[in-house]
Design a protein around this motif. Structure first.
Motif, PDB file in Angstrom:
ATOM      1  N   LEU A 256       0.815  -1.223   0.000  1.00 22.07           N
ATOM      2  CA  LEU A 256       0.000   0.000   0.000  1.00 22.07           C
ATOM      3  C   LEU A 256       0.845   1.268   0.000  1.00 22.07           C
ATOM      4  O   LEU A 256       0.308   2.378  -0.004  1.00 22.07           O
ATOM      5  CB  LEU A 256      -0.938   0.016   1.213  1.00 22.07           C
ATOM      6  N   ASN A 257       2.183   1.110   0.022  1.00 18.02           N
ATOM      7  CA  ASN A 257       3.097   2.253   0.081  1.00 18.02           C
ATOM      8  C   ASN A 257       2.775   3.145   1.285  1.00 18.02           C
ATOM      9  O   ASN A 257       2.880   4.366   1.226  1.00 18.02           O
ATOM     10  CB  ASN A 257       3.024   3.066  -1.220  1.00 18.02           C
ATOM     11  N   TYR A 258       2.391   2.481   2.379  1.00 18.38           N
ATOM     12  CA  TYR A 258       2.019   3.193   3.612  1.00 18.38           C
ATOM     13  C   TYR A 258       3.137   3.060   4.643  1.00 18.38           C
ATOM     14  O   TYR A 258       3.744   1.999   4.783  1.00 18.38           O
ATOM     15  CB  TYR A 258       0.729   2.618   4.183  1.00 18.38           C
ATOM     16  N   GLU A 259       3.381   4.164   5.374  1.00 14.56           N
ATOM     17  CA  GLU A 259       4.367   4.117   6.452  1.00 14.56           C
ATOM     18  C   GLU A 259       3.942   5.032   7.593  1.00 14.56           C
ATOM     19  O   GLU A 259       3.549   6.186   7.366  1.00 14.56           O
ATOM     20  CB  GLU A 259       5.754   4.542   5.957  1.00 14.56           C
ATOM     21  N   LYS A 320       3.363   7.213   1.220  1.00 17.05           N
ATOM     22  CA  LYS A 320       4.706   7.801   1.318  1.00 17.05           C
ATOM     23  C   LYS A 320       4.938   8.877   0.266  1.00 17.05           C
ATOM     24  O   LYS A 320       5.819   9.719   0.424  1.00 17.05           O
ATOM     25  CB  LYS A 320       5.756   6.689   1.193  1.00 17.05           C
ATOM     26  N   ASN A 321       4.144   8.871  -0.805  1.00 15.42           N
ATOM     27  CA  ASN A 321       4.241   9.910  -1.836  1.00 15.42           C
ATOM     28  C   ASN A 321       3.403  11.143  -1.494  1.00 15.42           C
ATOM     29  O   ASN A 321       3.278  12.039  -2.331  1.00 15.42           O
ATOM     30  CB  ASN A 321       3.783   9.353  -3.188  1.00 15.42           C
ATOM     31  N   LYS A 322       2.822  11.151  -0.272  1.00  9.84           N
ATOM     32  CA  LYS A 322       1.949  12.241   0.185  1.00  9.84           C
ATOM     33  C   LYS A 322       0.683  12.357  -0.657  1.00  9.84           C
ATOM     34  O   LYS A 322       0.084  13.439  -0.769  1.00  9.84           O
ATOM     35  CB  LYS A 322       2.698  13.589   0.175  1.00  9.84           C
ATOM     36  N   ILE A 323       0.280  11.261  -1.270  1.00 11.87           N
ATOM     37  CA  ILE A 323      -0.931  11.231  -2.088  1.00 11.87           C
ATOM     38  C   ILE A 323      -2.044  10.571  -1.288  1.00 11.87           C
ATOM     39  O   ILE A 323      -1.861   9.487  -0.716  1.00 11.87           O
ATOM     40  CB  ILE A 323      -0.689  10.474  -3.404  1.00 11.87           C
ATOM     41  N   LEU A 324      -3.201  11.211  -1.252  1.00 12.21           N
ATOM     42  CA  LEU A 324      -4.343  10.664  -0.539  1.00 12.21           C
ATOM     43  C   LEU A 324      -4.947   9.508  -1.335  1.00 12.21           C
ATOM     44  O   LEU A 324      -5.218   9.626  -2.532  1.00 12.21           O
ATOM     45  CB  LEU A 324      -5.399  11.748  -0.331  1.00 12.21           C
ATOM     46  N   ASP A 341     -12.522   8.346  -4.601  1.00 16.87           N
ATOM     47  CA  ASP A 341     -12.076   9.670  -5.037  1.00 16.87           C
ATOM     48  C   ASP A 341     -10.641   9.673  -5.542  1.00 16.87           C
ATOM     49  O   ASP A 341     -10.326  10.337  -6.534  1.00 16.87           O
ATOM     50  CB  ASP A 341     -12.206  10.666  -3.881  1.00 16.87           C
ATOM     51  N   ASN A 342      -9.746   8.964  -4.849  1.00 23.54           N
ATOM     52  CA  ASN A 342      -8.316   9.028  -5.192  1.00 23.54           C
ATOM     53  C   ASN A 342      -7.670   7.668  -5.013  1.00 23.54           C
ATOM     54  O   ASN A 342      -7.989   6.937  -4.062  1.00 23.54           O
ATOM     55  CB  ASN A 342      -7.571  10.024  -4.292  1.00 23.54           C
ATOM     56  N   LEU A 343      -6.707   7.341  -5.901  1.00 21.70           N
ATOM     57  CA  LEU A 343      -5.949   6.104  -5.786  1.00 21.70           C
ATOM     58  C   LEU A 343      -4.590   6.294  -6.439  1.00 21.70           C
ATOM     59  O   LEU A 343      -4.503   6.747  -7.588  1.00 21.70           O
ATOM     60  CB  LEU A 343      -6.685   4.938  -6.457  1.00 21.70           C
ATOM     61  N   ASP A 344      -3.530   5.961  -5.705  1.00 18.13           N
ATOM     62  CA  ASP A 344      -2.171   6.005  -6.235  1.00 18.13           C
ATOM     63  C   ASP A 344      -1.778   4.594  -6.670  1.00 18.13           C
ATOM     64  O   ASP A 344      -1.572   3.711  -5.846  1.00 18.13           O
ATOM     65  CB  ASP A 344      -1.214   6.524  -5.160  1.00 18.13           C
ATOM     66  N   LEU A 345      -1.666   4.395  -7.986  1.00 18.20           N
ATOM     67  CA  LEU A 345      -1.309   3.090  -8.527  1.00 18.20           C
ATOM     68  C   LEU A 345       0.169   2.961  -8.859  1.00 18.20           C
ATOM     69  O   LEU A 345       0.591   1.940  -9.396  1.00 18.20           O
ATOM     70  CB  LEU A 345      -2.118   2.816  -9.804  1.00 18.20           C
ATOM     71  N   LYS A 375     -12.333   8.642  -9.395  1.00 19.48           N
ATOM     72  CA  LYS A 375     -12.292  10.010  -9.918  1.00 19.48           C
ATOM     73  C   LYS A 375     -10.876  10.443 -10.300  1.00 19.48           C
ATOM     74  O   LYS A 375     -10.664  11.057 -11.339  1.00 19.48           O
ATOM     75  CB  LYS A 375     -12.873  10.977  -8.879  1.00 19.48           C
ATOM     76  N   LYS A 376      -9.881  10.157  -9.467  1.00 22.98           N
ATOM     77  CA  LYS A 376      -8.503  10.576  -9.760  1.00 22.98           C
ATOM     78  C   LYS A 376      -7.561   9.421  -9.449  1.00 22.98           C
ATOM     79  O   LYS A 376      -7.535   8.916  -8.324  1.00 22.98           O
ATOM     80  CB  LYS A 376      -8.106  11.799  -8.937  1.00 22.98           C
ATOM     81  N   THR A 377      -6.773   9.000 -10.455  1.00 26.06           N
ATOM     82  CA  THR A 377      -5.861   7.872 -10.311  1.00 26.06           C
ATOM     83  C   THR A 377      -4.462   8.295 -10.715  1.00 26.06           C
ATOM     84  O   THR A 377      -4.233   8.712 -11.858  1.00 26.06           O
ATOM     85  CB  THR A 377      -6.313   6.689 -11.196  1.00 26.06           C
ATOM     86  N   TYR A 378      -3.508   8.187  -9.793  1.00 23.31           N
ATOM     87  CA  TYR A 378      -2.124   8.570 -10.077  1.00 23.31           C
ATOM     88  C   TYR A 378      -1.375   7.385 -10.682  1.00 23.31           C
ATOM     89  O   TYR A 378      -1.414   6.269 -10.162  1.00 23.31           O
ATOM     90  CB  TYR A 378      -1.426   9.007  -8.793  1.00 23.31           C
ATOM     91  N   ILE A 379      -0.667   7.659 -11.799  1.00 27.27           N
ATOM     92  CA  ILE A 379       0.181   6.641 -12.410  1.00 27.27           C
ATOM     93  C   ILE A 379       1.645   6.838 -12.032  1.00 27.27           C
ATOM     94  O   ILE A 379       2.472   5.964 -12.274  1.00 27.27           O
ATOM     95  CB  ILE A 379       0.021   6.617 -13.938  1.00 27.27           C
ATOM     96  N   ASP A 380       1.984   7.983 -11.472  1.00 27.81           N
ATOM     97  CA  ASP A 380       3.280   8.254 -10.837  1.00 27.81           C
ATOM     98  C   ASP A 380       3.064   9.407  -9.873  1.00 27.81           C
ATOM     99  O   ASP A 380       1.932   9.815  -9.617  1.00 27.81           O
ATOM    100  CB  ASP A 380       4.387   8.531 -11.868  1.00 27.81           C
ATOM    101  N   GLU A 381       4.137   9.959  -9.325  1.00 28.83           N
ATOM    102  CA  GLU A 381       3.993  10.992  -8.300  1.00 28.83           C
ATOM    103  C   GLU A 381       3.458  12.304  -8.857  1.00 28.83           C
ATOM    104  O   GLU A 381       2.983  13.159  -8.099  1.00 28.83           O
ATOM    105  CB  GLU A 381       5.340  11.239  -7.621  1.00 28.83           C
ATOM    106  N   ILE A 382       3.522  12.483 -10.185  1.00 27.20           N
ATOM    107  CA  ILE A 382       3.113  13.754 -10.796  1.00 27.20           C
ATOM    108  C   ILE A 382       1.847  13.596 -11.629  1.00 27.20           C
ATOM    109  O   ILE A 382       0.910  14.388 -11.514  1.00 27.20           O
ATOM    110  CB  ILE A 382       4.258  14.320 -11.672  1.00 27.20           C
ATOM    111  N   ASN A 383       1.829  12.613 -12.492  1.00 29.09           N
ATOM    112  CA  ASN A 383       0.761  12.471 -13.477  1.00 29.09           C
ATOM    113  C   ASN A 383      -0.397  11.635 -12.945  1.00 29.09           C
ATOM    114  O   ASN A 383      -0.185  10.621 -12.266  1.00 29.09           O
ATOM    115  CB  ASN A 383       1.309  11.822 -14.749  1.00 29.09           C
ATOM    116  N   HIS A 384      -1.588  12.078 -13.291  1.00 30.59           N
ATOM    117  CA  HIS A 384      -2.773  11.342 -12.864  1.00 30.59           C
ATOM    118  C   HIS A 384      -3.812  11.312 -13.976  1.00 30.59           C
ATOM    119  O   HIS A 384      -3.740  12.073 -14.955  1.00 30.59           O
ATOM    120  CB  HIS A 384      -3.370  11.962 -11.597  1.00 30.59           C
ATOM    121  N   LEU A 385      -4.761  10.404 -13.824  1.00 27.54           N
ATOM    122  CA  LEU A 385      -5.880  10.261 -14.740  1.00 27.54           C
ATOM    123  C   LEU A 385      -7.165  10.653 -14.031  1.00 27.54           C
ATOM    124  O   LEU A 385      -7.297  10.443 -12.824  1.00 27.54           O
ATOM    125  CB  LEU A 385      -6.001   8.819 -15.233  1.00 27.54           C
TER     126      LEU A 385
END
Length: 452
Positions: A256-259, A320-324, A341-345, A375-385
Motif C-alpha cells: 500500500l506504500n504506507y508508512e 509515502k508519496n503524500k498522495i491521498l 475519489d483518489n488512488l495512487d497506482l 475520480k482521480k488515479t495517479y500513475i506516478d507521483e506527478i501524473n494522474h488520470l
C-alpha cells in the motif's frame, strides 16, 4: 505410604488401589484415627482421620511427575480436606492452601486452589514439562506467578468430568522465537526473539471452552508497544481479538506504500477465527493513525495465506508519496466493485513491471468481474488520470477481458483493452491522445511524445 497400600490391598484389593499403588512411588504418612463402633460392631459415620503426607512422589500415567508432595489431611464421611499442600509438578513448584473433596454417589467433587510464585523456566524445562504433549520448541524462557482455582468431578475409573478452571497469571517475561509471529515485513529492525513483559492474563476453562484475555507490553524491536488480546478455543474452533498500540516503532505496509513514522500513535485491531486445518477468517482488520484509516471486513485466507474471499475494504490514508488514497471495495455476489475519489497506482505498477513471477497474485484463484470507477488515479507521483472507469474479468487469477477508459487533466483520452478469444489468444490495446506521461515513465514506449 507403599506399606499402607500393600496392607490395604491384602485386606480389600481393587483396580483403583492397583492404579494408586502404581502411581505412588515414595513418601511417608502419619495418621491419627478416631473411630466409634455401634452395638453391632460397625463403624459409625462420625469417624475422623487426620494426618500428614511427607515427601511423596507420584509418577502419573501421562509420564508427568509430582515430587516432594507434602500436605495435611482431614477425612470425614463423604468429605475430605487437604491443606498446606506443597509440591513440584514436573519442574513447576506449586502450593495450595486448601483442597476439598466431597463424595457424591459413585464420584467425587473436587475444589481447590493452586498457587505458583516467581517461577522461572527455560526451554529445556518447558520441553520436560510438556512431555511432547504440547509443541513448546519456540519458547525460550518464561517467568510468571499464578493463582489457579479449579473444580472437577472424578469417578471410580479416574475419568474427569465438569472440569472448571479459573487462572490469573502475572507474566513477568515470555521470550519466544519470532518464527511464531514474524512481523519483519511490517516493522523495521525486528529482533530474532519476541518478548512479552509485564502481562496480566486471565484464563477460564469450562465445558471444552477455553478463554484467555491478556494485556501488557510486547517487544518486536528494542522498543516496547502495548498489546491487548483475547483468544477463545471451543473444541477445534479458535477465535481471536487483538489490539496493538504502536507508537515508538515505525510501521509499514509495502503493497500500500504506507508508512507510520516513529512517535506517532496508531491502533491496529485484528479480529477473526479459524478451525484447525481449515481457512483463516479475519472478521475485522483495522488501522487508525491520525486521519489515516484502513478497514477490511471478512477477509478469508487459505493455508498458504492466499486470499479466498473479501467482503469489504475502506481505505483513506496518505501514502509515502503524500498522495491521498480514498477508495472502497465491496463484494457484489461473486463480483467486486471498486470506487472512490483518489488512488495512487504507482507502487502497484512498479511491482507489476518489475516482477517476472506469474504466481505473484495475492488471490488463491480469483474468478470474478471487478467494476472500477475512480475520480482521480495517479500513475506516478506527478501524473494522474481523471474518471477511470471500466471493468476487469479474471479467470484463474489471470486477466481474461479488460476495458478501462480515462482522461488526462488536459482532456486527452486513454483507453486500455485486453480481449481473449475462444482459442485463448489475448490481444492487448493501449490507445491515447497523450503518450508523453507514459513515455517518460516506461522505457519500452519510444518514438513520440505527442499525437496518437
Amino acid at each position: 505410604i507403599n506399606d499402607l497400600l500393600f496392607f490395604t490391598r491384602e485386606v480389600h484389593n481393587s483396580p483403583q488401589l492397583f492404579i494408586i499403588s502404581t502411581i505412588i512411588k515414595d513418601g511417608s504418612i502419619e495418621v491419627d484415627i478416631s473411630i466409634n463402633f455401634d452395638t453391632k460392631g460397625k463403624v459409625k459415620d462420625d469417624y475422623q482421620i487426620k494426618g500428614s503426607i511427607k515427601n511423596a512422589r507420584l509418577d502419573l500415567l501421562n509420564q508427568s511427575t509430582i515430587n516432594d508432595l507434602n500436605f495435611l489431611f482431614n477425612l470425614n464421611k463423604n468429605q475430605y480436606s487437604l491443606s498446606k499442600i506443597k509440591t513440584s509438578f514436573n519442574e513447576i513448584k506449586l502450593n495450595s492452601p486448601l483442597i476439598e473433596i466431597k463424595k457424591k454417589k459413585d464420584s467425587y467433587l473436587i475444589d481447590g486452589i493452586f498457587l505458583t510464585k516467581n517461577q522461572k523456566l527455560d526451554g529445556d524445562d518447558l520441553n520436560f514439562i510438556s512431555k511432547g504433549l504440547i509443541n513448546l520448541k519456540d519458547i525460550k524462557e518464561i517467568e510468571f506467578s499464578s493463582n489457579n482455582k479449579l473444580s472437577f468431578e472424578i469417578n471410580k475409573k479416574f475419568k474427569i468430568n465438569k472440569l472448571d478452571i479459573e487462572t490469573t497469571i502475572d507474566l513477568d517475561k515470555l521470550i519466544f522465537s519470532k518464527k511464531f509471529i514474524d512481523l519483519s515485513a511490517y516493522l523495521k529492525n525486528t529482533k530474532e526473539e519476541i518478548l512479552f513483559e509485564k502481562n496480566k492474563i486471565q484464563i477460564n476453562y469450562k465445558k471444552d471452552k477455553l478463554k484467555m484475555k491478556g494485556t501488557g507490553s510486547i517487544f518486536f524491536t528494542d522498543k516496547s508497544e502495548k498489546i491487548t488480546y483475547e483468544i477463545i478455543k471451543n473444541n477445534d474452533q479458535f477465535s481471536f481479538d487483538t489490539k496493538f498500540n504502536i507508537k515508538d516503532n515505525s510501521f509499514q505496509i509495502v503493497p500500500l506504500n504506507y508508512e507510520k513514522k516513529e512517535d506517532v500513535n496508531s491502533i491496529i485491531i485484528i479480529d477473526g477465527d479459524f478451525k484447525k486445518g481449515n481457512l483463516l477468517k479475519f472478521k475485522t482488520i483495522s488501522l487508525e493513525e491520525n486521519k489515516n484509516k484502513i478497514l477490511i471486513n471478512n477477509l478469508k485466507l487459505d493455508n498458504n495465506f492466499k486470499v479466498l474471499d473479501i467482503e469489504k475494504a475502506n481505505i483513506n490514508y496518505k501514502n509515502k508519496n503524500k498522495i491521498l488514497n480514498k477508495i472502497n471495495l465491496r463484494k457484489d455476489n461473486s463480483n467486486f466493485i471498486v470506487e472512490g475519489d483518489n488512488l495512487d497506482l504507482s507502487k502497484l505498477i512498479d511491482n507489476i513491471m518489475d516482477s517476472d513471477d506469474e504466481n505473484s497474485s495475492i488471490f488463491e484463484n480469483l474468478n470474478s468481474r471487478i467494476d472500477i470507477n475512480i475520480k482521480k488515479t495517479y500513475i506516478d507521483e506527478i501524473n494522474h488520470l481523471n474518471n477511470l472507469s471500466g471493468y476487469i474479468i479474471l479467470k484463474n487469477n489471470k486477466i481474461n477481458n479488460l476495458i478501462l477508459d480515462a482522461d488526462f487533466p488536459n482532456d486527452k483520452k486513454i483507453s486500455l483493452t485486453v480481449l481473449t478469444n475462444d482459442a485463448k489468444e489475448t490481444t492487448t490495446s493501449l490507445i491515447t491522445d497523450y503518450p508523453k506521461p507514459l513515455i517518460k515513465r516506461y522505457k519500452f514506449i519510444k518514438g513520440f511524445e505527442e499525437g496518437n
